[in-house]
Write a protein that holds these residues in place. Structure first.
Motif, PDB file in Angstrom:
ATOM      1  N   GLN A 152       0.825  -1.204   0.000  1.00 29.73           N
ATOM      2  CA  GLN A 152       0.000   0.000   0.000  1.00 29.73           C
ATOM      3  C   GLN A 152       0.863   1.259   0.000  1.00 29.73           C
ATOM      4  N   ARG A 153       1.901   1.275   0.853  1.00 33.64           N
ATOM      5  CA  ARG A 153       2.765   2.461   0.940  1.00 33.64           C
ATOM      6  C   ARG A 153       3.608   2.629  -0.316  1.00 33.64           C
ATOM      7  N   ALA A 154       4.063   1.521  -0.887  1.00 39.09           N
ATOM      8  CA  ALA A 154       4.854   1.595  -2.117  1.00 39.09           C
ATOM      9  C   ALA A 154       4.005   2.096  -3.280  1.00 39.09           C
ATOM     10  N   GLU A 155       2.775   1.623  -3.358  1.00 36.29           N
ATOM     11  CA  GLU A 155       1.887   2.074  -4.433  1.00 36.29           C
ATOM     12  C   GLU A 155       1.578   3.559  -4.300  1.00 36.29           C
ATOM     13  N   GLN A 156       1.422   4.036  -3.070  1.00 31.18           N
ATOM     14  CA  GLN A 156       1.170   5.454  -2.870  1.00 31.18           C
ATOM     15  C   GLN A 156       2.382   6.285  -3.299  1.00 31.18           C
ATOM     16  N   ALA A 157       3.582   5.813  -2.963  1.00 35.56           N
ATOM     17  CA  ALA A 157       4.804   6.526  -3.359  1.00 35.56           C
ATOM     18  C   ALA A 157       4.954   6.542  -4.875  1.00 35.56           C
ATOM     19  N   LEU A 158       4.625   5.441  -5.520  1.00 34.20           N
ATOM     20  CA  LEU A 158       4.687   5.396  -6.986  1.00 34.20           C
ATOM     21  C   LEU A 158       3.627   6.311  -7.601  1.00 34.20           C
ATOM     22  N   ALA A 159       2.461   6.349  -6.989  1.00 35.35           N
ATOM     23  CA  ALA A 159       1.402   7.240  -7.480  1.00 35.35           C
ATOM     24  C   ALA A 159       1.835   8.694  -7.384  1.00 35.35           C
ATOM     25  N   ASN A 160       2.498   9.057  -6.280  1.00 33.38           N
ATOM     26  CA  ASN A 160       2.987  10.432  -6.116  1.00 33.38           C
ATOM     27  C   ASN A 160       4.011  10.798  -7.178  1.00 33.38           C
ATOM     28  N   SER A 161       4.715   9.786  -7.704  1.00 31.24           N
ATOM     29  CA  SER A 161       5.719  10.018  -8.738  1.00 31.24           C
ATOM     30  C   SER A 161       5.197   9.693 -10.132  1.00 31.24           C
ATOM     31  N   SER A 162       3.884   9.499 -10.246  1.00 33.37           N
ATOM     32  CA  SER A 162       3.231   9.184 -11.540  1.00 33.37           C
ATOM     33  C   SER A 162       3.805   7.922 -12.173  1.00 33.37           C
ATOM     34  N   LEU A 163       4.067   6.916 -11.349  1.00 31.95           N
ATOM     35  CA  LEU A 163       4.672   5.678 -11.835  1.00 31.95           C
ATOM     36  C   LEU A 163       3.837   4.443 -11.522  1.00 31.95           C
ATOM     37  N   LEU A 164       2.673   4.641 -10.953  1.00 38.59           N
ATOM     38  CA  LEU A 164       1.896   3.494 -10.487  1.00 38.59           C
ATOM     39  C   LEU A 164       1.549   2.538 -11.625  1.00 38.59           C
ATOM     40  N   SER A 165       1.298   3.067 -12.812  1.00 36.08           N
ATOM     41  CA  SER A 165       0.918   2.204 -13.937  1.00 36.08           C
ATOM     42  C   SER A 165       2.080   1.329 -14.417  1.00 36.08           C
ATOM     43  N   PHE A 166       3.296   1.631 -13.953  1.00 38.51           N
ATOM     44  CA  PHE A 166       4.472   0.847 -14.353  1.00 38.51           C
ATOM     45  C   PHE A 166       4.895  -0.146 -13.272  1.00 38.51           C
ATOM     46  N   LYS A 167       4.075  -0.342 -12.255  1.00 44.83           N
ATOM     47  CA  LYS A 167       4.500  -1.092 -11.065  1.00 44.83           C
ATOM     48  C   LYS A 167       4.878  -2.538 -11.365  1.00 44.83           C
ATOM     49  N   ASP A 168       4.314  -3.143 -12.407  1.00 45.22           N
ATOM     50  CA  ASP A 168       4.595  -4.548 -12.701  1.00 45.22           C
ATOM     51  C   ASP A 168       5.693  -4.727 -13.735  1.00 45.22           C
ATOM     52  N   GLN A 169       6.261  -3.640 -14.202  1.00 43.80           N
ATOM     53  CA  GLN A 169       7.366  -3.736 -15.149  1.00 43.80           C
ATOM     54  C   GLN A 169       8.694  -3.868 -14.405  1.00 43.80           C
ATOM     55  N   TYR A 170       9.770  -4.091 -15.187  1.00 44.58           N
ATOM     56  CA  TYR A 170      11.099  -4.257 -14.616  1.00 44.58           C
ATOM     57  C   TYR A 170      11.970  -3.052 -14.976  1.00 44.58           C
ATOM     58  N   PRO A 171      13.033  -2.799 -14.197  1.00 41.33           N
ATOM     59  CA  PRO A 171      13.838  -1.590 -14.416  1.00 41.33           C
ATOM     60  C   PRO A 171      14.315  -1.394 -15.841  1.00 41.33           C
ATOM     61  N   ASP A 172      14.725  -2.479 -16.525  1.00 39.28           N
ATOM     62  CA  ASP A 172      15.265  -2.302 -17.884  1.00 39.28           C
ATOM     63  C   ASP A 172      14.196  -1.911 -18.902  1.00 39.28           C
ATOM     64  N   GLN A 173      12.940  -1.912 -18.479  1.00 40.12           N
ATOM     65  CA  GLN A 173      11.860  -1.473 -19.358  1.00 40.12           C
ATOM     66  C   GLN A 173      11.572   0.024 -19.215  1.00 40.12           C
ATOM     67  N   LEU A 174      12.272   0.685 -18.282  1.00 43.52           N
ATOM     68  CA  LEU A 174      12.051   2.108 -18.007  1.00 43.52           C
ATOM     69  C   LEU A 174      13.253   2.922 -18.445  1.00 43.52           C
ATOM     70  N   SER A 175      13.015   4.172 -18.773  1.00 43.48           N
ATOM     71  CA  SER A 175      14.098   5.091 -19.105  1.00 43.48           C
ATOM     72  C   SER A 175      14.911   5.424 -17.859  1.00 43.48           C
ATOM     73  N   GLY A 176      16.076   6.055 -18.065  1.00 41.04           N
ATOM     74  CA  GLY A 176      16.918   6.445 -16.937  1.00 41.04           C
ATOM     75  C   GLY A 176      16.207   7.384 -15.985  1.00 41.04           C
ATOM     76  N   GLY A 177      15.489   8.341 -16.535  1.00 41.55           N
ATOM     77  CA  GLY A 177      14.767   9.285 -15.688  1.00 41.55           C
ATOM     78  C   GLY A 177      13.693   8.599 -14.860  1.00 41.55           C
ATOM     79  N   MET A 178      12.990   7.647 -15.482  1.00 41.66           N
ATOM     80  CA  MET A 178      11.943   6.932 -14.759  1.00 41.66           C
ATOM     81  C   MET A 178      12.547   6.037 -13.680  1.00 41.66           C
ATOM     82  N   GLN A 179      13.707   5.429 -13.966  1.00 37.64           N
ATOM     83  CA  GLN A 179      14.367   4.610 -12.953  1.00 37.64           C
ATOM     84  C   GLN A 179      14.778   5.455 -11.741  1.00 37.64           C
ATOM     85  N   GLN A 180      15.247   6.676 -12.002  1.00 40.52           N
ATOM     86  CA  GLN A 180      15.618   7.529 -10.874  1.00 40.52           C
ATOM     87  C   GLN A 180      14.391   7.939 -10.079  1.00 40.52           C
ATOM     88  N   ARG A 181      13.265   8.113 -10.757  1.00 36.77           N
ATOM     89  CA  ARG A 181      12.023   8.419 -10.046  1.00 36.77           C
ATOM     90  C   ARG A 181      11.606   7.254  -9.162  1.00 36.77           C
TER      91      ARG A 181
END
Length: 400
Positions: free
Chosen positions: A142-171
């Motif tokens: 629950q807390r992790a999903e809220q933190a991802l939502a605050n960073s506009s990343l919740l929709s990517f929660k089931d993906q893996y790091p190599d599927q995200l850009s560098g900026g998104m990984q830092q987020r």
């Protein structure tokens, strides 16, 4: 009480520590001390305080001691001498167990490298700190999903790091730190590995997040423009010593010495200086006590044809022109009935570059107000143009 307080903090690497410290007090450079003693001065006699909810930037060139400083603050390395207080508790004196509790509940760190586990999903990476703390699966998700939502990343929660850009990984790295809900966030060159455009977006995101979460953030960078953009205050370091602490505006307008002066020389001041720096005292009348005769008399003495109208608390109420004051006197009207309530106003922290777009077509000076709408001064078109001209001339001189 300061959230973080550092007193006489010193770190020397090597065996001949006291000899190195003696040479520092004699004004020897870091290189000279290394050649004479074989010891490296990481930080020397640092003193500063960080207020709760502040973004405090520690900056300097390579070898200045800024990264050593942040590692001292969370005791990744032990100080040679000095004190480090968090909420008035001296972590420099804590044992391993006490320090672990502080790291679990009060401190979290975001590094330059994204430090994401490639075999974990984005959600699992964000949960990691909570998992290590023994938080239940349901709560940490629950807390992790809220933190991802605050960073506009919740929709990517089931993906893996190599599927995200560098900026998104830092987020994700930032979201992971915030999921732990730390009181203090330490950020070590967190955005320096990113492309310039993404880096700016991350700076914006950090400022937006800070509006909501109001963490105490200590941010390390070598980039002056980044420091000026995000820092409430900046500590500038050289050879392990803090040379100057102040707001970006204070450092730009009142450099402590020639080193700081040279360091900030190429900064575009129009992108740093604000209304507060270029505003002038406002010529006003008090609507609760002054009438049209007082207004006209003041205009005559000051050589102006318009006054800003305030109440006794200096809350901005409008403006009054000479023609309207004459009309009020002639027709015995209340000043409230003739003032113009649609005064163009700006906040104290508006940048000069942004002010120009507001004032270029304005017929009157802009009123500068604080967050409570209290009048602080006025900005005239000439001051804005002068500031922009100085920045352009400096840029031309540099290019030549």
């Amino acid at each position: 009480m300061a959230k973080v307080k550092v007193e006489h903090l010193t770190k020397v690497f090597g065996k001949r520590k006291q000899q190195a410290l003696n040479l520092v007090s004699q004004g020897k450079s870091k290189t000279e001390i290394l050649e004479e003693t074989g010891a490296t001065v990481g930080v020397y006699d640092a003193n500063f305080e960080v207020e709760e909810g502040e973004i405090f930037v520690i900056m300097g060139l390579s070898g200045s001691g800024k990264s050593t400083m942040i590692r001292l603050l969370n005791r990744l390395i032990d100080p040679t001498s000095g004190e480090i207080y968090i909420d008035d508790e001296n972590i420099a004196k804590m044992n391993k167990e006490e320090l672990q509790e502080v790291r679990r509940h009060k401190l979290n760190m975001v590094f330059q490298s994204f430090a994401l586990y490639p075999h974990r999903t984005i959600l699992e990476n964000t949960e990691l700190g909570l998992e290590l703390r023994g938080v239940s699966k349901e709560e940490r998700q629950q807390r992790a999903e809220q933190a991802l939502a605050n960073s506009s990343l919740l929709s990517f929660k089931d993906q893996y790091p190599d599927q995200l850009s560098g900026g998104m990984q830092q987020r994700v790295g930032l979201a992971r730190a915030l999921a732990n809900d730390p009181e203090i966030l330490l950020m070590d060159e967190a955005f320096s590995a990113l492309d310039p455009l993404i880096r700016r977006e991350m700076q914006d995101e950090l400022l937006d997040l800070q509006e909501n979460v109001r963490k105490t953030i200590i941010f390390i960078t070598h980039d002056l423009n980044e420091a000026l953009r995000i820092g409430d205050r900046i500590a500038l370091m050289k050879d392990g010593q803090i040379i100057q602490i102040g707001t970006g505006e204070e450092i730009l307008t009142n450099p402590a010495n020639q080193y700081v002066r040279d360091f900030v020389e190429d900064v575009d001041r129009s992108k740093v200086l604000t209304a507060k720096n270029i505003m002038e005292p406002a010529i006003t009348m008090n609507i609760e006590s002054d009438g049209p005769n007082v207004a006209l008399n003041r205009m005559r003495k000051e050589g102006v044809s318009i006054l800003l109208v305030v109440d006794k608390k200096r809350q901005l109420k409008g403006s009054l022109t000479a023609l309207k004051a004459l009309e009020a006197r002639r027709d015995q009207l209340d000043v409230h009935d003739v003032i113009d309530k649609n005064v163009r106003k700006i906040k104290e922290d508006m940048l000069v570059t942004d002010i120009f777009n507001v004032i270029k077509d304005a017929e009157a000076p802009l009123a500068v107000v604080d967050k409570n709408d209290k009048l602080k001064g006025v900005v005239i078109r000439g001051s804005v143009i002068e500031a922009l001209t100085e920045s352009t001339e400096k840029e031309c001189d540099t290019n030549e």
